[in-house]
Motif scaffolding. Sequence first.
Motif, short mmCIF file in Angstrom:
data_model
loop_
_atom_site.label_atom_id
_atom_site.label_comp_id
_atom_site.label_asym_id
_atom_site.label_seq_id
_atom_site.Cartn_x
_atom_site.Cartn_y
_atom_site.Cartn_z
N GLU A 141 6.62 -10.25 1.00
CA GLU A 141 7.93 -9.52 1.14
C GLU A 141 7.99 -8.53 -0.07
OE1 GLU A 141 11.27 -11.50 2.18
OE2 GLU A 141 10.27 -13.01 3.26
N GLU A 142 7.32 -8.83 -1.23
CA GLU A 142 7.11 -7.87 -2.44
C GLU A 142 6.39 -6.67 -2.25
OE1 GLU A 142 6.05 -10.11 -5.69
OE2 GLU A 142 7.66 -11.78 -5.49
N ASN A 143 5.44 -6.73 -1.22
CA ASN A 143 4.52 -5.56 -1.29
C ASN A 143 4.86 -5.09 0.01
OD1 ASN A 143 3.01 -6.06 -3.35
ND2 ASN A 143 1.54 -7.51 -2.21
N SER A 144 5.78 -5.24 0.79
CA SER A 144 6.33 -4.82 2.19
C SER A 144 7.04 -3.42 2.14
CB SER A 144 7.17 -5.83 2.99
OG SER A 144 7.42 -4.84 4.26
N LYS A 145 6.78 -2.25 2.49
CA LYS A 145 7.24 -1.19 2.63
C LYS A 145 8.37 -0.85 3.68
CE LYS A 145 3.59 0.90 -0.01
NZ LYS A 145 2.51 2.00 -0.30
N HIS A 205 10.63 1.72 5.41
CA HIS A 205 10.13 2.96 5.41
C HIS A 205 8.84 3.26 5.82
CE1 HIS A 205 13.78 3.58 2.83
NE2 HIS A 205 13.13 2.34 2.18
N GLU A 206 7.89 2.28 5.79
CA GLU A 206 6.54 2.41 6.49
C GLU A 206 6.36 1.07 7.20
OE1 GLU A 206 3.58 3.34 3.63
OE2 GLU A 206 4.75 4.65 2.55
N PRO A 207 5.83 0.95 8.40
CA PRO A 207 5.29 -0.21 9.21
C PRO A 207 4.33 -0.92 8.28
CG PRO A 207 4.17 1.56 9.93
CD PRO A 207 4.99 2.24 9.02
N ASP A 208 4.53 -2.29 8.12
CA ASP A 208 3.27 -3.39 7.73
C ASP A 208 2.13 -3.46 8.39
OD1 ASP A 208 4.90 -3.92 5.30
OD2 ASP A 208 6.17 -5.38 6.55
N PHE A 209 2.32 -2.97 9.73
CA PHE A 209 1.15 -3.18 11.04
C PHE A 209 1.20 -1.67 11.42
CE2 PHE A 209 2.99 -7.25 10.63
CZ PHE A 209 1.96 -8.06 10.11
N SER A 233 8.27 -10.39 9.72
CA SER A 233 7.05 -10.75 10.23
C SER A 233 6.65 -10.04 11.71
CB SER A 233 6.51 -12.01 10.43
OG SER A 233 7.60 -12.93 11.40
N LEU A 234 7.92 -9.67 12.40
CA LEU A 234 7.66 -8.93 13.52
C LEU A 234 8.26 -7.55 13.56
CD1 LEU A 234 8.80 -11.88 16.11
CD2 LEU A 234 6.61 -11.07 15.68
N ALA A 235 8.96 -7.26 12.51
CA ALA A 235 9.67 -5.88 12.55
C ALA A 235 8.84 -4.73 12.73
CB ALA A 235 10.55 -5.90 11.13
N SER A 236 7.51 -4.79 12.11
CA SER A 236 6.73 -3.63 12.20
C SER A 236 5.95 -3.62 13.50
CB SER A 236 5.67 -3.66 11.23
OG SER A 236 6.48 -3.47 9.75
N LYS A 237 6.23 -4.54 14.35
CA LYS A 237 5.71 -4.68 15.68
C LYS A 237 6.60 -4.06 16.85
CE LYS A 237 1.65 -6.47 14.71
NZ LYS A 237 0.29 -5.75 15.12
N MET A 238 7.84 -3.98 16.32
CA MET A 238 8.76 -3.53 17.40
C MET A 238 8.89 -2.06 17.72
SD MET A 238 10.44 -6.37 17.89
CE MET A 238 11.59 -5.76 18.72
N ALA A 239 9.11 -1.93 18.92
CA ALA A 239 8.86 -0.42 19.37
C ALA A 239 10.10 0.01 20.34
CB ALA A 239 7.72 -0.20 20.15
N TRP A 240 10.49 1.04 20.30
CA TRP A 240 11.57 1.56 21.12
C TRP A 240 10.76 2.16 22.40
CZ3 TRP A 240 16.30 0.54 22.31
CH2 TRP A 240 17.13 1.41 22.97
N TYR A 241 10.87 1.65 23.55
CA TYR A 241 10.14 2.24 24.52
C TYR A 241 11.08 2.83 25.45
CZ TYR A 241 6.92 2.24 28.72
OH TYR A 241 6.18 2.72 29.66
N ILE A 242 10.92 4.31 25.73
CA ILE A 242 11.56 5.15 26.44
C ILE A 242 10.83 5.25 27.86
CG2 ILE A 242 12.78 7.23 26.92
CD1 ILE A 242 11.75 6.58 23.49
N ASP A 243 11.28 4.89 28.98
CA ASP A 243 10.58 4.48 30.28
C ASP A 243 10.62 6.10 30.74
OD1 ASP A 243 13.08 4.98 31.74
OD2 ASP A 243 13.02 2.72 32.13
N LYS A 244 9.93 6.12 31.93
CA LYS A 244 9.83 7.41 32.89
C LYS A 244 11.06 7.85 33.31
CE LYS A 244 8.47 4.95 37.18
NZ LYS A 244 9.48 4.98 37.98
N ASP A 245 12.08 7.06 33.52
CA ASP A 245 13.64 7.39 33.80
C ASP A 245 14.45 7.77 32.46
OD1 ASP A 245 12.82 7.42 36.73
OD2 ASP A 245 13.10 5.10 36.33
#
Length: 166
Positions: A57-61, A64-68, A129-141
């Motif tokens: 957690e101390e090295n996580s950015k 502001h930046e993803p960890d993954f 642990s999951l935050a940098s793996k989350m994505a906002w997916y905008i579908d075809k509609d």
Amino acid sequence: MNVDSPYEVLRCYHFINKNETDSDFDSSDDSIDLVHSEWIDDDDIFYEFVGKSRINEENSKYPHEPDFPSKREDAYWYVSPEKDFGCWIIFKYKKPMLIPRSIEEAEKGWSWKVYKSPIPLHNHNASLSLASKMAWYIDKDGYGQYVLLANGKISTISSPKPRFWK
């Protein structure tokens, strides 16, 4: 995953049997798949899915930046205006979109967590642990919702599209 929750089991069922469902996700899109053989050899994926943080957690950015990295060419990192969360943006809608002023003003989908917006208007509240793996997916509609990325592929969606939805 809570195997006692019928909702979570149905989310997995949705992807395992994606060709049999009336999903908004294109079944020919190889970026969407729940079962990945390469996960077996990836310790980070295991720890992320069980919610154990292998991030210092101390090295996580974050946020502001993803960890993954996203491991996708169609994703870019987004940080909320308040700088309280970040996520990847995956845009499959082919038209330009305006950002609604608030979640209340956004055109709603089949859940309060699904709405038309090129950016998320609510925090995903995922663990570090999951935050940098989350994505906002905008579908075809044009409907957006949170998804979880694993090795660049969409592994879980927050609100699968019901069969009865227009």
